[in-house]
Structure formats: C-alpha cells, structure tokens
Design a protein around this motif. Structure first.
Motif: not given
Length: 98
Positions: A37-57
């Motif tokens: 339900x949360x992704x603190x490890x994505x802070x600092x990454x690009x928004x596109x990378x974060x969106x892709x990672x969350x969609x995959x999970x």
C-alpha cells in the motif's frame, strides 16, 4: 431429497448464490489486505519509473502522476495510487494507496 426451489442440496452453489458471492468478496478483501500500500523506496525516482513500478506490483490500482502541489479530492480509495512529483519530475513523497 429436493428443496422447495427444486434444487438438490448436493449441487454446488450457482454463481448467483449470495453465499458464493460473499466468499468471493471476502477473498478479494483478504488479497487487498496482503497487497502493498505504500512505496517509500520510490522517492527521488522519476514519476514515470514510479508509476511503472506500482502498476507492476498493483495492477488492480489506478496509478497517476501529479505535480506535488496539485489539488485532489480527499476521498479514500484502496484502488488508487497518486504519485506526486516535483518540478524536476522526481517523486516528492512516498506514493500510497488511498
């Protein structure tokens, strides 16, 4: 012996059986409870990378990228993740379902 409805008590429940629907609903809630339900490890990454990672999970979620100062509704939805990005396009705060 037949029930009054004419359905044998030994038959499996039909998909429209309320008990069957309840079991499916309970399974769905349990699966969501075990989902991330949360992704603190994505802070600092690009928004596109974060969106892709969350969609995959969490393919069950609607994932969107927004500027960090965006006005948004305050309703809580378990199937939504907002990714707030700064002016450089980097994730500004931990994305969370809700």
């Amino acid at each position: 012996r037949e029930h009054r409805t004419g359905v044998s008590p030994h038959r499996t429940a039909a998909p429209t059986d309320p008990l069957s629907a309840t079991v499916k609903f309970q399974r769905s809630n349990r699966d969501m409870a075990e989902s991330k339900t949360s992704w603190p490890e994505l802070v600092g990454q690009t928004g596109d990378e974060a969106v892709q990672k969350i969609r995959s999970e969490r393919p069950d979620c609607e994932v969107m990228s927004l500027p960090e100062d965006s006005m948004v509704t305050m309703d809580f939805r378990e199937d939504r993740v907002r990714v707030f990005v700064n002016e450089e396009g980097k994730v500004a705060r931990p994305p969370m379902a809700g």
